[in-house]
Design an enzyme around this catalytic site. Sequence first.
Site, PDB file in Angstrom:
ATOM      1  N   GLU A   1       4.392 -21.651  29.371  1.00  0.00           N
ATOM      2  CA  GLU A   1       4.821 -20.735  28.567  1.00  0.00           C
ATOM      3  C   GLU A   1       4.957 -21.179  26.891  1.00  0.00           C
ATOM      4  O   GLU A   1       4.736 -20.387  26.183  1.00  0.00           O
ATOM      5  CB  GLU A   1       6.424 -20.230  29.130  1.00  0.00           C
ATOM      6  CG  GLU A   1       6.013 -19.461  30.315  1.00  0.00           C
ATOM      7  CD  GLU A   1       5.191 -18.236  30.278  1.00  0.00           C
ATOM      8  OE1 GLU A   1       4.860 -17.663  28.942  1.00  0.00           O
ATOM      9  OE2 GLU A   1       4.672 -17.598  31.115  1.00  0.00           O
TER      10      GLU A   1
ATOM     11  N   TYR B   1      11.018 -13.319  25.230  1.00  0.00           N
ATOM     12  CA  TYR B   1       9.670 -13.454  26.015  1.00  0.00           C
ATOM     13  C   TYR B   1       9.478 -14.553  26.819  1.00  0.00           C
ATOM     14  O   TYR B   1       9.290 -14.515  28.249  1.00  0.00           O
ATOM     15  CB  TYR B   1       8.521 -13.024  25.132  1.00  0.00           C
ATOM     16  CG  TYR B   1       7.309 -13.296  26.041  1.00  0.00           C
ATOM     17  CD1 TYR B   1       6.972 -11.928  26.667  1.00  0.00           C
ATOM     18  CD2 TYR B   1       6.663 -14.243  26.108  1.00  0.00           C
ATOM     19  CE1 TYR B   1       5.796 -12.207  27.298  1.00  0.00           C
ATOM     20  CE2 TYR B   1       5.300 -14.417  27.021  1.00  0.00           C
ATOM     21  CZ  TYR B   1       4.951 -13.179  27.443  1.00  0.00           C
ATOM     22  OH  TYR B   1       3.899 -13.280  28.283  1.00  0.00           O
TER      23      TYR B   1
ATOM     24  N   ASP C   1       5.518  -8.236  24.963  1.00  0.00           N
ATOM     25  CA  ASP C   1       4.620  -8.674  23.667  1.00  0.00           C
ATOM     26  C   ASP C   1       4.092  -7.663  23.366  1.00  0.00           C
ATOM     27  O   ASP C   1       3.848  -6.434  23.393  1.00  0.00           O
ATOM     28  CB  ASP C   1       3.754 -10.023  24.348  1.00  0.00           C
ATOM     29  CG  ASP C   1       2.741  -9.702  24.919  1.00  0.00           C
ATOM     30  OD1 ASP C   1       2.498  -8.445  25.389  1.00  0.00           O
ATOM     31  OD2 ASP C   1       1.950 -10.540  25.223  1.00  0.00           O
TER      32      ASP C   1
END
Length: 225
Positions: free
Chosen positions: A45, A128, A146
């Site tokens: 991520e 996020y 996003d």
Amino acid sequence: MILTAPLDPSKLKWFRCQLKAWAIQHLRDFPWRRTQDPYAIFVAEFLLQKTNAALVAPIYQAFIERYPTLHDLAAAPVEEVTSLLQPLGLSFRGERLYQSMQLILAQYAGNIPNRETELLLLPGVGKYTARSICANAFGQPLAVLDTNVARILERFFGLQGGRVKGRDRLLWEAAEQAAPTTQVGTWNLALLDFGAAVCTARNPRCVQCPLQKQCNYLAQASSAS
């Protein structure tokens, strides 16, 4: 959270059904999607922030091979970490990842935090990223937002978010409403992949889109032509 104008239940149900069916055949295969190791997902991520997944894949593989555990990464020189990630851009990425590992080692005994609030305290971790880690590594029902997800929601449901999509409350509420109650991690990936392959920013593939029958964007485009 509740939208000022809640998403239409029947349209939402159809939306979920179509996207889930699409995902069965079209979800992309990346190495970080084949693991539930919180450390590996945390690294992925971080590397995926504002970066194309196809570009990340080979560097992620090399990174995990060199630093297979959090302890391996925490023990490495920060310059080495930064150099390995340099091809991905964002010069601060390697340093912030390294700093996060140090904090996790010191404050969480080397275990990746499993709460959004705790993850948000780490350098370089935004909403996020925190939610994606929670969903993919810990199976928590947390939706993500996003630009890809925002674009799909805006077009299909006829919403209008602000300029900075990732900070828009309306779109976050819509993303949370749209998410199913189970397998939200897979749902999030389906939205990301659908936005990358079909509902693209430029030249969306509306003719091949499984959402075309109820898409507000396509209806408006058709009436204008």
